[in-house]
Motif scaffolding. Sequence first.
Motif, PDB file in Angstrom:
ATOM      1  N   SER A 174       0.855  -1.186   0.000  1.00  0.00           N
ATOM      2  CA  SER A 174       0.000   0.000   0.000  1.00  0.00           C
ATOM      3  C   SER A 174       0.889   1.233   0.000  1.00  0.00           C
ATOM      4  O   SER A 174       2.087   1.168   0.289  1.00  0.00           O
ATOM      5  CB  SER A 174      -0.913   0.024   1.225  1.00  0.00           C
ATOM      6  OG  SER A 174      -0.151   0.246   2.402  1.00  0.00           O
ATOM      7  N   TRP A 175       0.288   2.381  -0.301  1.00  0.00           N
ATOM      8  CA  TRP A 175       1.041   3.624  -0.263  1.00  0.00           C
ATOM      9  C   TRP A 175       1.557   3.925   1.136  1.00  0.00           C
ATOM     10  O   TRP A 175       2.667   4.432   1.294  1.00  0.00           O
ATOM     11  CB  TRP A 175       0.166   4.782  -0.738  1.00  0.00           C
ATOM     12  CG  TRP A 175       0.038   4.857  -2.229  1.00  0.00           C
ATOM     13  CD1 TRP A 175       0.725   4.145  -3.165  1.00  0.00           C
ATOM     14  CD2 TRP A 175      -0.834   5.731  -2.949  1.00  0.00           C
ATOM     15  NE1 TRP A 175       0.328   4.495  -4.428  1.00  0.00           N
ATOM     16  CE2 TRP A 175      -0.620   5.472  -4.331  1.00  0.00           C
ATOM     17  CE3 TRP A 175      -1.776   6.691  -2.585  1.00  0.00           C
ATOM     18  CZ2 TRP A 175      -1.324   6.148  -5.333  1.00  0.00           C
ATOM     19  CZ3 TRP A 175      -2.477   7.369  -3.571  1.00  0.00           C
ATOM     20  CH2 TRP A 175      -2.246   7.101  -4.937  1.00  0.00           C
ATOM     21  N   ALA A 176       0.749   3.617   2.147  1.00  0.00           N
ATOM     22  CA  ALA A 176       1.176   3.895   3.520  1.00  0.00           C
ATOM     23  C   ALA A 176       2.442   3.116   3.855  1.00  0.00           C
ATOM     24  O   ALA A 176       3.376   3.652   4.478  1.00  0.00           O
ATOM     25  CB  ALA A 176       0.057   3.556   4.493  1.00  0.00           C
ATOM     26  N   SER A 214      -5.014   4.680  -9.296  1.00  0.00           N
ATOM     27  CA  SER A 214      -4.840   3.836  -8.117  1.00  0.00           C
ATOM     28  C   SER A 214      -5.700   4.303  -6.954  1.00  0.00           C
ATOM     29  O   SER A 214      -6.138   3.494  -6.131  1.00  0.00           O
ATOM     30  CB  SER A 214      -3.365   3.815  -7.691  1.00  0.00           C
ATOM     31  OG  SER A 214      -2.560   3.183  -8.670  1.00  0.00           O
ATOM     32  N   ALA A 215      -5.946   5.612  -6.882  1.00  0.00           N
ATOM     33  CA  ALA A 215      -6.795   6.160  -5.827  1.00  0.00           C
ATOM     34  C   ALA A 215      -8.279   6.037  -6.154  1.00  0.00           C
ATOM     35  O   ALA A 215      -9.127   6.444  -5.348  1.00  0.00           O
ATOM     36  CB  ALA A 215      -6.441   7.625  -5.587  1.00  0.00           C
ATOM     37  N   THR A 235      -6.116  12.913  -3.863  1.00  0.00           N
ATOM     38  CA  THR A 235      -5.333  11.935  -3.100  1.00  0.00           C
ATOM     39  C   THR A 235      -4.117  11.476  -3.899  1.00  0.00           C
ATOM     40  O   THR A 235      -3.002  11.400  -3.375  1.00  0.00           O
ATOM     41  CB  THR A 235      -6.207  10.723  -2.739  1.00  0.00           C
ATOM     42  OG1 THR A 235      -7.267  11.146  -1.875  1.00  0.00           O
ATOM     43  CG2 THR A 235      -5.394   9.642  -2.044  1.00  0.00           C
ATOM     44  N   GLY A 236      -4.323  11.160  -5.177  1.00  0.00           N
ATOM     45  CA  GLY A 236      -3.234  10.655  -6.003  1.00  0.00           C
ATOM     46  C   GLY A 236      -2.142  11.678  -6.223  1.00  0.00           C
ATOM     47  O   GLY A 236      -0.957  11.392  -6.026  1.00  0.00           O
ATOM     48  N   PHE A 239      -0.284  12.421  -3.009  1.00  0.00           N
ATOM     49  CA  PHE A 239       0.713  11.403  -2.651  1.00  0.00           C
ATOM     50  C   PHE A 239       2.067  11.737  -3.258  1.00  0.00           C
ATOM     51  O   PHE A 239       3.101  11.707  -2.578  1.00  0.00           O
ATOM     52  CB  PHE A 239       0.216  10.034  -3.118  1.00  0.00           C
ATOM     53  CG  PHE A 239       1.245   8.940  -3.065  1.00  0.00           C
ATOM     54  CD1 PHE A 239       1.636   8.393  -1.859  1.00  0.00           C
ATOM     55  CD2 PHE A 239       1.806   8.444  -4.231  1.00  0.00           C
ATOM     56  CE1 PHE A 239       2.583   7.378  -1.801  1.00  0.00           C
ATOM     57  CE2 PHE A 239       2.757   7.431  -4.197  1.00  0.00           C
ATOM     58  CZ  PHE A 239       3.146   6.896  -2.963  1.00  0.00           C
ATOM     59  N   GLY A 301      -1.346   0.806  -4.190  1.00  0.00           N
ATOM     60  CA  GLY A 301      -2.252   1.936  -4.178  1.00  0.00           C
ATOM     61  C   GLY A 301      -2.506   2.375  -2.755  1.00  0.00           C
ATOM     62  O   GLY A 301      -1.832   1.924  -1.829  1.00  0.00           O
ATOM     63  N   PRO A 302      -3.485   3.237  -2.531  1.00  0.00           N
ATOM     64  CA  PRO A 302      -3.720   3.761  -1.183  1.00  0.00           C
ATOM     65  C   PRO A 302      -3.999   2.678  -0.141  1.00  0.00           C
ATOM     66  O   PRO A 302      -3.533   2.776   0.995  1.00  0.00           O
ATOM     67  CB  PRO A 302      -4.940   4.680  -1.365  1.00  0.00           C
ATOM     68  CG  PRO A 302      -4.895   5.082  -2.792  1.00  0.00           C
ATOM     69  CD  PRO A 302      -4.358   3.898  -3.523  1.00  0.00           C
ATOM     70  N   HIS A 303      -4.761   1.661  -0.515  1.00  0.00           N
ATOM     71  CA  HIS A 303      -5.165   0.665   0.466  1.00  0.00           C
ATOM     72  C   HIS A 303      -4.865  -0.766   0.020  1.00  0.00           C
ATOM     73  O   HIS A 303      -5.336  -1.717   0.648  1.00  0.00           O
ATOM     74  CB  HIS A 303      -6.663   0.791   0.755  1.00  0.00           C
ATOM     75  CG  HIS A 303      -7.074   2.189   1.131  1.00  0.00           C
ATOM     76  ND1 HIS A 303      -6.661   2.798   2.289  1.00  0.00           N
ATOM     77  CD2 HIS A 303      -7.832   3.098   0.471  1.00  0.00           C
ATOM     78  CE1 HIS A 303      -7.154   4.021   2.347  1.00  0.00           C
ATOM     79  NE2 HIS A 303      -7.871   4.240   1.259  1.00  0.00           N
TER      80      HIS A 303
END
Length: 427
Positions: A174-176, A214-215, A235-236, A239, A301-303
């Motif tokens: 994930s992005w995180a 991706s978002a 969001t994208g 990032f 991606g984000p999640h």
Amino acid sequence: MRWIRAAGRGLLVAAVVIAGCVSSGAGAGGPSAEGARGGGRGPVTLATAGVLTGYLEPLLEGWNRGHPGERVTLVELPDSADETRAQMTTELRSGAGRFDILNIDVAWTSEFAAAGWIAPLERGRFPLDSFLPPVVDTATYEGRLYAVPYVTDAGMLYYRKDILDREGERPPGSWAELERQARTIAPRYGIGGYAGQFLPYEGLTVNATEAVYSAGGTVLGGDGRVTLDSPAARTGIGFLARGVRDGWIPEEALGYKEEESRQAFQDGRLLFLRNWPYAYAGASGPGSRVAGKFGAVPLPGPHGAGTSVLGGSNLAVSTGARHPETAGDLIAYLTSAPVQRKVLTEGALPPVRAALYQDPALIREFPYLPALRKSVLAAAPRPKSARYEQVSLAVQAVVHDAMAQHQGPDAAVRRLSGELAAIARRG
């Protein structure tokens, strides 16, 4: 751009395969272009981006020996994708008919079709069901097939396996996780966290579009309507901008294209890199400081899993083709199963035939194939527009400003939406 130049070289590599590994002639079952000028069979020209001329003669001599009345002449255009496109469009606008077959970037298909430069093709004449499904969409415009996928591509995340193993970490899903590892682990080893292709050129359009996709966002709808202004787009783009602001995207990455970013990873200066599959060979080769120390996974991606943009090239028949039947046969030849296998083994370029991605012998030789298959199956085309060049230029300029901290993500999305709407109105 490297990925387009690589596609051009792959086209020529495949021609060698045709010369040596497939019987001459595609046969009467080859596809034909509807509405192409002229008819029947005869000599054809193949226009593609520049290649290494040392490969030129062996690539085409076999075909020409087997087809003395249908000789293929290669028209070698510049290495630069922008210059290649400019020369193609100038020639096509003139109606001179010098190009019969065009090896075009997948993002150009809609533009060339809308302009009437390439002829629609009969779907039933090609084994499209044997191709990876997403690649077929890159060859269509307004529901019609205007080209045949030849080489595909999808972005992948390269990572330093040796470092993550030492830290007891897995590659980010994930992005995180990517952000945390890039921010905390990379500095301990004196290297940059993450990079992609962030110079304002087509590569940045790709990276930005991937972040928006991706978002969960889009740039243009299927009808060409601007759909960018959304929380997902903020969001994208946020990032990417946050990465530069917080330092886990090195500032020098704002000047990276494919080759600069590949070299940085290959020299051991990055923990993570977004790039195309071609980078795997270089990072594994002689002189690489990370050979045997890295891996590749689909983009996050984000999640969870992210969405790559499809790259690669399509083969199209010019509406001014002198001998469209021969042109169609050559396209069938280049996309046949034996040739597609050689596109991978000889050219190290991702083929469009789905079965090759599950071949055990090929997976042993190209370990990234399973990850690449996942990436391609989850990938999406770049925005389809008859004014794609203008769309891409707007994306590049605005997103680069956001990453350079000249404009916040919210303002950037509003600005870009307005510029894309103005482009759409001009259409």
